[in-house]
Design a protein around this motif. Structure first.
Motif, PDB file in Angstrom:
ATOM      1  N   PHE A  48      34.276  12.901  36.983  1.00 59.36           N
ATOM      2  CA  PHE A  48      35.120  11.987  36.199  1.00 59.36           C
ATOM      3  C   PHE A  48      36.491  11.808  36.846  1.00 59.36           C
ATOM      4  O   PHE A  48      37.036  10.711  36.861  1.00 59.36           O
ATOM      5  CB  PHE A  48      35.268  12.489  34.760  1.00 59.36           C
ATOM      6  N   ALA A  49      37.038  12.884  37.364  1.00 56.29           N
ATOM      7  CA  ALA A  49      38.342  12.794  38.029  1.00 56.29           C
ATOM      8  C   ALA A  49      38.242  11.927  39.279  1.00 56.29           C
ATOM      9  O   ALA A  49      39.119  11.095  39.548  1.00 56.29           O
ATOM     10  CB  ALA A  49      38.852  14.189  38.378  1.00 56.29           C
ATOM     11  N   PHE A  50      37.170  12.090  40.055  1.00 54.12           N
ATOM     12  CA  PHE A  50      36.975  11.270  41.256  1.00 54.12           C
ATOM     13  C   PHE A  50      36.848   9.794  40.885  1.00 54.12           C
ATOM     14  O   PHE A  50      37.439   8.922  41.524  1.00 54.12           O
ATOM     15  CB  PHE A  50      35.713  11.694  42.013  1.00 54.12           C
ATOM     16  N   THR A  51      36.058   9.516  39.855  1.00 49.20           N
ATOM     17  CA  THR A  51      35.865   8.140  39.416  1.00 49.20           C
ATOM     18  C   THR A  51      37.171   7.539  38.924  1.00 49.20           C
ATOM     19  O   THR A  51      37.507   6.392  39.260  1.00 49.20           O
ATOM     20  CB  THR A  51      34.790   8.076  38.308  1.00 49.20           C
ATOM     21  N   SER A  52      37.919   8.293  38.146  1.00 46.83           N
ATOM     22  CA  SER A  52      39.201   7.810  37.634  1.00 46.83           C
ATOM     23  C   SER A  52      40.159   7.487  38.776  1.00 46.83           C
ATOM     24  O   SER A  52      40.796   6.420  38.781  1.00 46.83           O
ATOM     25  CB  SER A  52      39.812   8.871  36.713  1.00 46.83           C
ATOM     26  N   ARG A  53      40.263   8.369  39.753  1.00 45.34           N
ATOM     27  CA  ARG A  53      41.127   8.112  40.913  1.00 45.34           C
ATOM     28  C   ARG A  53      40.682   6.847  41.646  1.00 45.34           C
ATOM     29  O   ARG A  53      41.500   6.055  42.081  1.00 45.34           O
ATOM     30  CB  ARG A  53      41.076   9.290  41.896  1.00 45.34           C
ATOM     31  N   GLU A  56      41.749   3.701  39.863  1.00 46.95           N
ATOM     32  CA  GLU A  56      43.193   3.502  39.740  1.00 46.95           C
ATOM     33  C   GLU A  56      43.900   3.246  41.068  1.00 46.95           C
ATOM     34  O   GLU A  56      45.005   2.712  41.074  1.00 46.95           O
ATOM     35  CB  GLU A  56      43.830   4.746  39.084  1.00 46.95           C
ATOM     36  N   GLN A  57      43.298   3.639  42.183  1.00 46.28           N
ATOM     37  CA  GLN A  57      43.980   3.541  43.477  1.00 46.28           C
ATOM     38  C   GLN A  57      43.211   2.626  44.425  1.00 46.28           C
ATOM     39  O   GLN A  57      41.983   2.527  44.345  1.00 46.28           O
ATOM     40  CB  GLN A  57      44.129   4.925  44.097  1.00 46.28           C
ATOM     41  N   SER A  61      44.095   3.417  51.056  1.00 50.45           N
ATOM     42  CA  SER A  61      45.356   4.081  50.794  1.00 50.45           C
ATOM     43  C   SER A  61      45.286   5.494  51.357  1.00 50.45           C
ATOM     44  O   SER A  61      44.333   6.235  51.078  1.00 50.45           O
ATOM     45  CB  SER A  61      45.605   4.135  49.278  1.00 50.45           C
ATOM     46  N   VAL A  62      46.266   5.870  52.148  1.00 46.25           N
ATOM     47  CA  VAL A  62      46.315   7.222  52.702  1.00 46.25           C
ATOM     48  C   VAL A  62      46.371   8.238  51.569  1.00 46.25           C
ATOM     49  O   VAL A  62      45.717   9.290  51.625  1.00 46.25           O
ATOM     50  CB  VAL A  62      47.517   7.370  53.666  1.00 46.25           C
ATOM     51  N   MET A  74      38.509  14.986  52.088  1.00 43.69           N
ATOM     52  CA  MET A  74      37.198  14.323  52.185  1.00 43.69           C
ATOM     53  C   MET A  74      37.319  12.813  52.071  1.00 43.69           C
ATOM     54  O   MET A  74      36.879  12.222  51.085  1.00 43.69           O
ATOM     55  CB  MET A  74      36.247  14.882  51.125  1.00 43.69           C
ATOM     56  N   PRO A  75      37.891  12.182  53.090  1.00 43.84           N
ATOM     57  CA  PRO A  75      38.082  10.731  53.012  1.00 43.84           C
ATOM     58  C   PRO A  75      36.776   9.944  52.929  1.00 43.84           C
ATOM     59  O   PRO A  75      36.708   8.942  52.219  1.00 43.84           O
ATOM     60  CB  PRO A  75      38.855  10.400  54.283  1.00 43.84           C
ATOM     61  N   GLY A  76      35.742  10.386  53.621  1.00 44.47           N
ATOM     62  CA  GLY A  76      34.460   9.683  53.547  1.00 44.47           C
ATOM     63  C   GLY A  76      33.861   9.741  52.156  1.00 44.47           C
ATOM     64  O   GLY A  76      33.355   8.739  51.631  1.00 44.47           O
ATOM     65  N   ALA A  77      33.933  10.908  51.539  1.00 48.15           N
ATOM     66  CA  ALA A  77      33.412  11.062  50.181  1.00 48.15           C
ATOM     67  C   ALA A  77      34.206  10.217  49.197  1.00 48.15           C
ATOM     68  O   ALA A  77      33.629   9.551  48.326  1.00 48.15           O
ATOM     69  CB  ALA A  77      33.452  12.527  49.767  1.00 48.15           C
ATOM     70  N   PHE A  78      35.533  10.212  49.346  1.00 49.31           N
ATOM     71  CA  PHE A  78      36.351   9.402  48.444  1.00 49.31           C
ATOM     72  C   PHE A  78      36.095   7.909  48.652  1.00 49.31           C
ATOM     73  O   PHE A  78      36.136   7.138  47.687  1.00 49.31           O
ATOM     74  CB  PHE A  78      37.834   9.729  48.609  1.00 49.31           C
ATOM     75  N   ALA A  79      35.843   7.492  49.884  1.00 49.25           N
ATOM     76  CA  ALA A  79      35.508   6.080  50.128  1.00 49.25           C
ATOM     77  C   ALA A  79      34.189   5.734  49.426  1.00 49.25           C
ATOM     78  O   ALA A  79      34.069   4.670  48.800  1.00 49.25           O
ATOM     79  CB  ALA A  79      35.420   5.800  51.620  1.00 49.25           C
TER      80      ALA A  79
END
Length: 187
Positions: A48-53, A56-57, A61-62, A74-79
């Motif tokens: 849920f925290a990952f989805t919310s971020r 919202e962003q 974005s660096v 984990m930039p690939g995972a966040f992408a």
């Protein structure tokens, strides 16, 4: 009987084809088992925290891509989270299907590594089966946040090994650079 004729002809066409077919069956069985486990779950805690971020962003974005999460960068995972969260917010089906696809691809790469190391012998199905059905890989089927860390690491480690074996056997710079690229992508 006619339905099996093409399969029988393919199997008879070369050594190791039966082992390859058995590996595909094992990978398919793992996908069914992991699919059952995956689709009995849903999002929890960090998901849920990952989805919310991600909602919202901005993606490029660096701050979004490179902010550490519990010590993990984990930039690939966040992408990936950003794509899924913005296309299908809180829809577990694309998450589960993506995880299963990565698991199947990783299983295939592990098979290729084993085949490159030991040849297309039936004995390679034992370590392949151990990898595919080991409980140590189970958290990636139960928790998306775990999958975001574990699955790419396993995928790129197997790919790096395959490229490295190609480099050692052929001496090709292309394989050497491919191994370095897989290692960097995995990190």
């Amino acid at each position: 009987d006619e339905m099996w004729s093409p399969l029988q002809a393919w199997l008879a066409g070369g050594t190791g084809r039966g082992v390859t077919l058995a590996a595909v069956v094992l990978i398919g069985l793992q996908a069914v088992l992991r699919g059952y486990v995956t689709f009995t779950g849903w999002f929890v805690v960090d998901d849920f925290a990952f989805t919310s971020r991600a909602l919202e962003q901005p993606l490029l974005s660096v701050d979004y891509l490179f902010e550490p999460w519990n010590g993990h960068v984990m930039p690939g995972a966040f992408a990936w989270v950003h794509v899924l969260a913005n296309q299908w917010p809180l829809n577990y089906v694309p998450v589960g299907l993506g995880d299963l696809a990565v698991q199947a691809l990783t299983g295939w790469l592990v098979f290729l590594v084993l085949r490159a190391l030991f040849g297309a012998r039936p004995g390679i199905l034992i370590p392949l089966g151990f990898y595919l059905f080991s409980v140590i890989t189970l958290p990636a089927s139960l928790w998306w946040a775990a999958a975001l860390n574990q699955l790419p690491g396993q995928l790129f480690a197997a790919a790096a090994l395959w490229f490295h074996l190609g480099y050692l056997r052929r001496g090709s710079l292309r394989f050497g650079l491919g191994g370095v690229a897989m290692l960097l992508l995995g990190l």
